[in-house]
Motif scaffolding. Structure first.
Motif, PDB file in Angstrom:
ATOM      1  N   GLY A 149      -3.258   5.802 -12.596  1.00  0.00           N
ATOM      2  CA  GLY A 149      -3.076   4.361 -12.525  1.00  0.00           C
ATOM      3  C   GLY A 149      -3.008   3.746 -11.149  1.00  0.00           C
ATOM      4  O   GLY A 149      -2.515   2.622 -10.997  1.00  0.00           O
ATOM      5  N   LEU A 158      -3.427  -4.296 -11.527  1.00  0.00           N
ATOM      6  CA  LEU A 158      -2.337  -3.345 -11.703  1.00  0.00           C
ATOM      7  C   LEU A 158      -1.074  -4.017 -12.245  1.00  0.00           C
ATOM      8  O   LEU A 158      -0.248  -3.362 -12.887  1.00  0.00           O
ATOM      9  N   ALA A 188      -2.145  -0.452 -15.677  1.00  0.00           N
ATOM     10  CA  ALA A 188      -3.394   0.309 -15.743  1.00  0.00           C
ATOM     11  C   ALA A 188      -3.694   0.783 -17.150  1.00  0.00           C
ATOM     12  O   ALA A 188      -4.854   0.873 -17.554  1.00  0.00           O
TER      13      ALA A 188
END
Length: 214
Positions: free
Chosen positions: A48, A31, A35
């Motif tokens: 995301g 992350l 994303a």
């Protein structure tokens, strides 16, 4: 085979799959890199966040929803008591409390602890979220005074849900639990499926270990 995208709360999903002896693949998601830079994951969850799963034509997000899906789809399993079971109400309560009442509040508190100054770390939002966590912990503590597991006499998915939140609080939030909760955590962490899930979630295991050394 179920593909699990991401660790973090994905530990709950991996742990459940280990308890149920279901085949899965853990697909790491970075992350920090964004994303949107991960085309495969972004197609699964354009919002995301992790975890997400892909199970054939099914895609899902939200760790508790994923757990309920897996148990319903691949059960029955003693990890989810039957609705007619006297343990069912407590199971439902703590399954959802683990995220809605505990982990969500602790997530914001842990992030506040990363702010550069003590004044920023003690902002009103951080104080409020810690107070919320502590009030919900009263429910956990009271239940553990009555029964060895959160739904009663038997380990269920509600213990998976809550233990993730307690790990986050202890390792990331510096929360010190009383003896009853510590004894509970020692019992839960001794489960073989928990150990296998942590081995699979290497980044999470490393973070837990580093937090213990601090």
């Amino acid at each position: 085979m179920i593909t699990v995208f991401g660790e973090g709360r994905g530990l709950r999903v991996v742990w459940l799959l280990e308890e149920m002896a279901l085949a899965y693949r853990l697909r790491p998601v970075d992350l920090l890199a964004g994303a949107e830079e991960d085309a495969e994951f972004f197609a699964i969850n354009p919002a995301g966040f992790i975890p997400a799963i892909r199970d054939g034509d099914v895609t899902m997000v939200e760790s508790i929803a994923i757990m309920e899906y897996v148990m319903a789809r691949y059960g029955p399993t003693p990890l989810a008591p039957d609705p007619q079971d006297p343990a069912f109400p407590a199971y439902q309560q703590f399954l959802h409390l683990g995220e809605a009442g505990l982990a969500t509040a602790m997530f914001f508190y842990v992030n506040a602890r990363r702010l550069p100054t003590e004044a920023e770390q003690r902002n009103p939002t951080a104080a409020h979220t810690l107070a919320q966590f502590e009030s919900r912990m009263d429910l956990v503590t009271r239940q553990l005074e009555r029964t060895p597991y959160l739904a009663g006499e038997t380990f269920t998915a509600s213990d998976i849900s809550v233990t993730y939140a307690l790990n986050l609080a202890e390792r990331g939030g510096g929360v010190v639990f009383d003896k009853a909760v510590q004894t509970y955590l020692e019992r839960i962490r001794g489960r073989g499926a928990y150990g296998r899930a942590l081995d699979a979630c290497g980044a999470t295991k490393a973070w837990y270990a580093s937090a213990e050394d601090q």
